[in-house]
Structures are given as C-alpha cells and as structure tokens.
Design a protein around this motif. Structure first.
Motif, short mmCIF file in Angstrom:
data_model
loop_
_atom_site.label_atom_id
_atom_site.label_comp_id
_atom_site.label_asym_id
_atom_site.label_seq_id
_atom_site.Cartn_x
_atom_site.Cartn_y
_atom_site.Cartn_z
N ILE A 60 7.48 15.08 72.63
CA ILE A 60 7.56 13.68 73.06
C ILE A 60 6.93 12.77 72.02
CG2 ILE A 60 6.69 12.01 74.75
CD1 ILE A 60 6.94 14.19 76.87
N GLY A 61 7.61 11.69 71.71
CA GLY A 61 7.08 10.71 70.77
C GLY A 61 7.62 10.84 69.36
N LYS A 62 8.23 11.98 69.04
CA LYS A 62 8.83 12.13 67.72
C LYS A 62 10.11 11.29 67.64
CE LYS A 62 7.13 16.79 66.70
NZ LYS A 62 7.50 18.18 66.29
N ALA A 63 10.44 10.84 66.45
CA ALA A 63 11.65 10.03 66.29
C ALA A 63 12.91 10.86 66.48
CB ALA A 63 11.66 9.38 64.90
N SER A 64 12.86 12.12 66.07
CA SER A 64 14.03 13.00 66.18
C SER A 64 13.55 14.43 66.01
CB SER A 64 15.08 12.66 65.12
OG SER A 64 14.55 12.84 63.81
N LEU A 65 14.45 15.38 66.30
CA LEU A 65 14.14 16.79 66.13
C LEU A 65 15.23 17.45 65.31
CD1 LEU A 65 12.99 17.91 69.72
CD2 LEU A 65 11.55 17.37 67.74
N GLU A 66 14.86 18.51 64.60
CA GLU A 66 15.81 19.31 63.86
C GLU A 66 16.15 20.56 64.67
OE1 GLU A 66 14.30 20.14 60.01
OE2 GLU A 66 14.26 18.04 59.39
N LEU A 67 17.26 21.17 64.34
CA LEU A 67 17.72 22.35 65.06
C LEU A 67 16.66 23.44 65.06
CD1 LEU A 67 19.86 24.01 66.55
CD2 LEU A 67 20.86 24.58 64.33
N ASP A 68 16.00 23.67 63.94
CA ASP A 68 14.99 24.72 63.87
C ASP A 68 13.83 24.44 64.83
OD1 ASP A 68 16.42 26.15 62.04
OD2 ASP A 68 15.24 25.53 60.29
N GLU A 69 13.50 23.17 65.02
CA GLU A 69 12.43 22.83 65.96
C GLU A 69 12.84 23.12 67.40
OE1 GLU A 69 9.98 19.09 64.44
OE2 GLU A 69 12.15 18.73 64.24
N VAL A 70 14.09 22.84 67.71
CA VAL A 70 14.59 23.13 69.06
C VAL A 70 14.63 24.63 69.30
CG1 VAL A 70 16.55 22.88 70.62
CG2 VAL A 70 15.91 20.98 69.11
N ARG A 71 15.09 25.38 68.31
CA ARG A 71 15.14 26.84 68.45
C ARG A 71 13.74 27.42 68.61
NH1 ARG A 71 19.82 28.03 63.90
NH2 ARG A 71 21.56 28.28 65.37
N LEU A 72 12.77 26.88 67.90
CA LEU A 72 11.39 27.37 68.03
C LEU A 72 10.85 27.08 69.42
CD1 LEU A 72 8.88 28.63 66.82
CD2 LEU A 72 8.25 26.36 65.91
N GLY A 106 19.62 9.97 57.96
CA GLY A 106 19.23 8.68 58.51
C GLY A 106 20.14 8.15 59.59
N MET A 107 21.19 8.88 59.94
CA MET A 107 22.14 8.44 60.95
C MET A 107 21.84 9.13 62.29
SD MET A 107 25.67 8.33 58.71
CE MET A 107 25.44 9.95 58.02
N GLY A 108 22.10 8.41 63.39
CA GLY A 108 21.78 8.91 64.71
C GLY A 108 22.78 9.94 65.21
N TYR A 109 22.30 11.06 65.68
CA TYR A 109 23.13 12.14 66.22
C TYR A 109 22.55 12.63 67.55
CZ TYR A 109 26.15 13.04 62.18
OH TYR A 109 27.11 12.94 61.19
N TRP A 110 23.44 13.22 68.36
CA TRP A 110 23.03 13.99 69.53
C TRP A 110 23.05 15.46 69.16
CZ3 TRP A 110 21.34 10.75 73.05
CH2 TRP A 110 22.01 9.55 73.32
N LEU A 111 22.00 16.18 69.50
CA LEU A 111 21.98 17.63 69.38
C LEU A 111 21.92 18.18 70.80
CD1 LEU A 111 21.75 20.35 67.94
CD2 LEU A 111 19.28 19.95 67.71
#
Length: 271
Positions: A60-72, A106-111
């Motif tokens: 919570i509070g991060k601007a965005s997450l990467e796939l590796d962070e979600v997998r972790l 820098g572009m907004g995406y949904w993961l």
C-alpha cells in the motif's frame, strides 16, 4: 512526479444469508485491488484469505508494482497459508483475483492476477469483458465443449476449483498485463456475486452508477436480495487519469482522489 495511473475506488462485502463467517477478504487501496475467497471450514478459509491480504497490504502506498513483486507477495502468501494447514486448520485455502497498478516506460498499465474462481472484469467502451479465466472443473468442461455456459451456472460441480493458494494445490496464478485507458472500470468479485446476479444486471449497474462505492454497494445488495447463498465481495476501480506516454497525463472529467490511491490443474478444493 505524478503517478502513471490514478484511480477512484469503492468496495463492499457481506457474509450473505446462509454463512455465519465471512471468509472473503479484500484489499482496495492503491496500488493493489484484490479479492480472496477462503475455503476449508472451521475458520480455516477466513484465516487463509486474511493471510493473503495481509501479505499484499505491505505494498500500500507504492505508485506501482512490478510482476516480480506480485509473484514474491504471492509466494509469501502461499507459505503463510500452508502454515495454517500444518498448524491444524485443515486444508486451508483461498482464491485470489484482482489487479495492481503497473507502469511500463512511465505509462499506466493494469496487471491482473488470478488463481481460483473469483473474477476480474473490465468495462471499457461500454462493453464488459471477463479478464480472468476460472480455474474450475466446469470451466474446463466448457473449454472442452462438454458443457454450455448456461448449464454451467447450475452444474453441481460448479464449486470445485482446480487451483488455489493452499488447499494442497501447487498450481500457479495467471497474469495479464494491458494498458489502462481513461474511463476503464475494473470490477473484482468473489463468486458470491456472479452466482447470484446475472451478467446483464452487473453490466447495467456498472454502466448506470458512476460512483464506484455506490456501484459496489448496489451489486452486493443485489446478490443478497437474490438469495445470498455465499459470502459476497465487490471492488470497483475507475481509471480517472492515465499516463499514455512518459510525461503525459490524460484525465477524465471526474474528480481525482489522490488518496484512493495458460492454465494447468494441480490440486484444488471444494468451497
């Protein structure tokens, strides 16, 4: 620096009319919007879903997450749920479905992420699309051409899932990454909604109720009124500003609230 994707959100949950416990858990704070539907009985499902949500809450509070962070986060959540089973809470398990905010150049995406039969949908250009694919016996039968979508809604095997977090399942989650657009409306829900409320009614509410909290409240109320045979949880996420390319932010006319901030079966369970 402004975030690549700014959203407005609403969420609602209800135990339904036949369950004492609400084994659903959810998180609806940027950058994470997920629903977990627990299973296992004797409070095991409630603890499993809560453990998964607690793990994702650290983002919570991060601007965005990467796939590796979600997998972790998912890997750590799975370990917590497995600990519940070994501690005597039976075959504790849970589904997980939803989206996180991602940024690509820098572009907004949904993961989107999904494991089990909770669901993630997107309303875009006035069309409702189911992003996730159920990990369930009836979905496999539909894919094989052995069961129609209409018959699946009443099939006695509809609650048997083929992947979960815990519940002796080792199946991995599915992921989808796609660009966000201003006006996107994401809906994440447990099957307590989709088993009670027809797609046509869901679409009607999503189209006609601009406020995401009001839309979530209305859909949950509809599911309760229809019988409420299971726990019900709904999250609505609206994209109100999206960076379409680095340094460029597209905004809708809505107010921006900066504080709202494939498929192999392996194990499974019955909820």
């Amino acid at each position: 620096m402004r975030p690549a994707l700014v959203v407005s959100t609403g969420s609602a949950t209800h135990p339904g009319l036949r369950r004492v416990l609400n084994e659903d858990a959810h998180l609806a704070m940027a950058p994470v919007f997920v629903v977990a539907d627990g299973m296992g009985g004797h409070e095991a499902g409630e603890r499993a879903s809560a453990a998964v949500i607690a793990e994702f809450s650290s983002s919570i509070g991060k601007a965005s997450l990467e796939l590796d962070e979600v997998r972790l986060a998912l890997s750590r959540a799975r370990a917590h749920v497995e600990e519940l089973s070994t501690a005597g809470d039976g075959r504790a398990g849970t589904t997980l479905s939803g989206v996180v905010i991602a940024s690509v150049d820098g572009m907004g995406y949904w993961l989107a992420i999904n494991i089990g039969d909770s669901r993630t949908y997107r309303l875009a250009d006035d069309e409702l699309e189911q992003i996730s694919v159920d990990h369930s016996v009836v979905q496999e039968l539909i894919d094989a051409g052995e069961l129609s979508v209409q018959d699946a809604a009443h099939d006695r095997r509809r609650n048997i899932i083929t992947r979960a977090i815990g519940a002796s399942s080792t199946g991995d989650a599915d992921y989808w990454l796609f660009p966000a657009e201003v006006g996107d409306r994401i809906m994440v829900c447990s099957d307590g909604l989709t088993s009670e409320v027809a797609d046509a009614r869901i679409l009607e509410v999503l189209r006609s109720t601009p406020d995401p909290q009001s839309a979530a409240d209305l859909l949950v109320a509809d599911a309760v009124d229809a019988g409420g045979r299971d726990n019900i949880t709904v999250i609505i996420v609206d994209a109100v500003s999206v960076a379409s390319r680095p340094g460029t932010l597209l905004e809708s006319d809505a107010d921006i609230d900066m504080d709202t901030r494939p498929r192999e079966a392996a194990g499974g369970g019955v909820r």
